[in-house]
Write an enzyme that holds these catalytic residues in place. Structure first.
Site, PDB file in Angstrom:
ATOM      1  N   GLU A  46       0.837  -1.199   0.000  1.00 22.84           N
ATOM      2  CA  GLU A  46       0.000   0.000   0.000  1.00 22.84           C
ATOM      3  C   GLU A  46       0.875   1.254   0.000  1.00 22.84           C
ATOM      4  O   GLU A  46       0.577   2.231  -0.704  1.00 22.84           O
ATOM      5  CB  GLU A  46      -0.909  -0.004   1.229  1.00 22.84           C
ATOM      6  CG  GLU A  46      -1.749   1.267   1.407  1.00 22.84           C
ATOM      7  CD  GLU A  46      -2.713   1.547   0.265  1.00 22.84           C
ATOM      8  OE1 GLU A  46      -3.271   2.668   0.213  1.00 22.84           O
ATOM      9  OE2 GLU A  46      -2.923   0.662  -0.593  1.00 22.84           O
ATOM     10  N   LYS A 127      25.835   4.473  23.003  1.00 19.06           N
ATOM     11  CA  LYS A 127      26.895   4.937  22.099  1.00 19.06           C
ATOM     12  C   LYS A 127      26.840   4.059  20.849  1.00 19.06           C
ATOM     13  O   LYS A 127      27.354   2.940  20.835  1.00 19.06           O
ATOM     14  CB  LYS A 127      28.271   4.851  22.761  1.00 19.06           C
ATOM     15  CG  LYS A 127      29.361   5.527  21.949  1.00 19.06           C
ATOM     16  CD  LYS A 127      30.684   5.550  22.681  1.00 19.06           C
ATOM     17  CE  LYS A 127      31.716   6.332  21.870  1.00 19.06           C
ATOM     18  NZ  LYS A 127      31.899   5.817  20.512  1.00 19.06           N
ATOM     19  N   CYS A 445      38.504 -42.262  12.947  1.00 13.55           N
ATOM     20  CA  CYS A 445      38.926 -40.904  13.329  1.00 13.55           C
ATOM     21  C   CYS A 445      38.561 -40.600  14.778  1.00 13.55           C
ATOM     22  O   CYS A 445      37.387 -40.458  15.126  1.00 13.55           O
ATOM     23  CB  CYS A 445      38.294 -39.879  12.398  1.00 13.55           C
ATOM     24  SG  CYS A 445      38.892 -38.200  12.666  1.00 13.55           S
TER      25      CYS A 445
END
Length: 683
Positions: A46, A127, A445
């Site tokens: 709009e 800040k 692994c």
């Protein structure tokens, strides 16, 4: 001028001039609601329709265009160069404080300067990490904008500032000052920064390192049409020159005056008394910092009363009545000593920069992630480079960028290894992935084994108290444990023989393992560490299948019927359960006593939040995050971690931050805790 007639907002006929005035008023009101109040008054479509109508009207009747027309924000012709603007009142710097002692001394100096022993009333502003700007209004109309520059002379960025829709081109009210210089900060919100960098990536352009650089770079564009595309914001926090108007009596009153005139002011401000009040605010806002929609690097304290400010005056180029209390730095420069790789539980190979120790965000950082090989190449990070390192909250530190002008002649490029540094297995990278992976798996692994065991024992998985990284490292390195099922085979002797493990501690771990055997089906699925299956997907799988036996033999077609399970996730689940070792692991865990209450698979159509995605933000009045999640899931809904176009509702509590801002921008329905409970009670 032609005597054309136009339909007005209520169906009446009006002149082009009257229609233009109506459109300008409506568009300015909607822009103020969206950019200043964070409360959109109309859908984007709009707003765009009204804007387009005004553009066409002004093109047909150029004499109707006014200085404060919203169409002036789209950007004009490129500027040949920036002119210089001399500030009527210098834009001076602030002295900085970094420790509580600095703030206490500041308060003491103020009391001494005002010759009082009573508590001083201070105004506190954030800040912002942006670019200081002076806006000049003449007779209520925006006329000029300039950067701080050297404090006395800045750059003329008027045309670029016009593109910031939150800044009014005409002040609200009937009696504006003759001349008003508004001091404030131009900044870019975090979500707008992310969108900008995504557009830069899509276009193959250079990404910005942080929102401040993006804001500064956008504001210094010679072509204001580029600036208009950058979604900049503005917050006012001070005043420069004033003519023909009455200055309010205090800083807080000044901000209230600005609000009345339609000038954006950050709502995160306060008025407190004494040094204790200053430090309390500092600590509170520091906790909220990561949730804010924008970056800040501290807070600014000012004596609230303007007469007292005048009495205190200035020293050198800084006021005696104000100080900036800075947060610990979240970015700092250091040197890359080396780059090596870490292996994750799924085999993911992550390059890590080994750094000269640097203090960032309150901690000393020696390592920072480089994400993947493509990221290193894109940022052009080399061993020996001086780099900027960022740390925000609890996020893993990352290397943001290299400082090319400081690159030494012997800087070396990183080369991704072809073999896993832990097990020697091949490292491969699939075509559709940015991450390279070790192919060794849990069995070969040890790094993947450790990562998988740590995930299995983590709080959101099996929640085994006392089983952390150090213990898992010993269990794997001494080959006491190979799979998750081995954890439940541990005995007192095996634990006591570990380093720094007393008998009492060992007994506590055995007790925690026993407690963890009673879990939930969703936690168990998540604990298995199936790739692409997070907490939410695990809950969806548990609710859909109900039993482990059903999940083990699920087909791809069945998996794709689970909410939010797509082809990639479905294939990952099928791949996991097609491995006999994984099926054996499940059987061993169940045989060791791991169990959960049976789930009654419900008809999803009966639940009011079925198919809905909700996001939680802020602190709810009575529900914890986990309790709210449980309420939503029982009603058939799903809880996501971030807001997107797919979000159905945002549940917002106190201190809601950037998620609330983004939800408002996307037009997402916002619920309170009470509204959520009322909605879910219908299930």
């Amino acid at each position: 001028m032609q005597n054309d007639i136009f339909g007005g907002t209520s169906g009446e006929v009006t002149t082009p001039q009257a229609r233009a005035e109506i459109l300008r008023s409506e568009l300015n009101r909607h822009a103020h609601a969206y950019y200043v109040l964070d409360n959109p008054s109309v859908p984007d479509a709009e707003y765009d329709r009204l804007f387009s109508e005004l553009q066409q009207l002004e093109q047909a009747h150029p004499e109707l265009k006014t200085a404060d027309s919203p169409t002036n924000r789209v950007g004009g012709a490129p500027l040949p160069e920036f002119g210089q603007v001399q500030h009527a009142i210098p834009m001076l710097s602030l002295n900085n404080g970094f420790a509580d002692e600095d703030v206490i001394n500041f308060d003491r100096r103020v009391r001494e300067g005002l010759d009082t022993t009573g508590e001083i009333e201070y105004a506190i502003d954030l800040k912002f990490d942006g670019l200081a700007i002076n806006l000049r209004y003449v007779d209520g109309l925006f006329s000029q904008a300039a950067t701080r520059g050297d404090g006395f002379t800045g750059e003329d960025v008027t045309e670029n500032i016009r593109t910031i829709r939150g800044i009014p081109l005409r002040l609200h009210g009937d009696n504006p000052p003759k001349v008003l210089d508004v001091r404030g900060e131009v900044l870019m919100f975090k979500n707008d920064f992310e969108k900008l960098n995504q557009r830069q990536r899509d276009a193959g352009g250079k990404e910005f390192a942080n929102p401040r650089n993006a804001a500064a770079g956008s504001l210094r564009q010679l072509d204001s049409k580029i600036t208009a595309q950058r979604s900049l914001r503005f917050f006012a926090y001070g005043i420069g020159y004033l003519e023909g108007g009455k200055l309010p009596s205090s800083h807080r009153a000044l901000l209230d005056w600005y609000r009345q005139m339609g000038i954006p002011v950050c709502e995160e401000n306060a008025v407190v008394r004494g040094a204790a009040g200053l430090l309390d605010f500092y600590q509170a806002i520091q906790k909220k910092r990561d949730a804010l929609a924008y970056e800040i690097d501290g807070v600014v304290y000012k004596v609230n009363d303007f007469a007292s400010q005048d009495n205190l005056g200035f020293v050198s180029r800084a006021p005696r009545f104000a100080i900036a209390h800075k947060f610990p730095a979240q970015e700092a420069l250091t040197t890359v000593l080396d780059i090596d790789v870490q292996v994750g539980r799924t085999g993911a190979i992550t390059p890590v920069a080994r750094l000269v120790p640097v203090f960032v965000g309150g901690v000393t950082v020696t390592n920072a992630t480089l994400h993947n090989e493509e990221e290193i190449q894109r940022k052009d990070i080399r061993i020996g480079d001086t780099v900027s390192v960022r740390r925000a909250g609890d996020v893993i530190p990352e290397v943001v960028a290299s400082v090319l002008e400081k690159r030494p002649a012997d800087a070396r490029q990183f080369i991704m290894p072809t073999a896993c540094p832990i097990c020697g297995s091949a490292i491969v990278k699939l075509e559709d992935e940015a991450i390279a992976r070790c192919t060794g798996g849990w069995i070969k692994c040890s790094a993947q084994r450790k990562g998988g065991l740590f995930h299995f024992a983590s709080r959101k998985a099996m929640n085994i108290d006392g089983v952390g990284e150090q213990l898992i490292d010993q269990l794997v390195d001494k080959q006491v444990v190979t799979t998750a099922a081995d954890l439940y085979k541990l005995g007192l002797r095996a634990l006591v023989e570990l380093d720094r493990m007393a008998e009492k501690s060992a007994q506590n771990i055995l007790a925690a393992l026993e407690v963890s055997k009673h879990t939930s089906f969703a936690r168990f699925i998540y604990a298995l560490g199936i790739r692409h299956v997070g907490e939410s997907t695990a809950k969806d799988l548990a609710a859909y299948f109900g039993k482990m036996d059903a999940l083990l033999v699920a087909t791809e077609e069945q998996l794709l019927n689970v909410p939010d399970v797509g082809p990639i996730v479905a294939k990952s689940i099928l791949r996991f359960f097609s491995d006999p070792l994984n099926v054996e692991l499940v059987e061993q865990l169940i045989a060791s006593g791991v169990h959960w209450p049976e789930i009654e698979v419900q008809e999803k159509g009966e639940q009011v939040l079925a198919g809905k995605t909700l996001v939680l933000t802020g602190t709810l009045p009575s529900l914890s995050r986990d309790q709210a999640t449980e309420v939503i899931e029982k009603a058939g809904g799903k809880v996501a971690g971030s807001v997107s176009k797919k979000t159905s509702y945002l549940v917002a509590g106190d201190d809601a931050g950037s998620k609330l801002v983004k939800a408002q921008e996307l037009g997402i329905t916002i619920l309170t805790e009470a509204e959520l409970l009322q909605l879910c009670s219908r299930s």
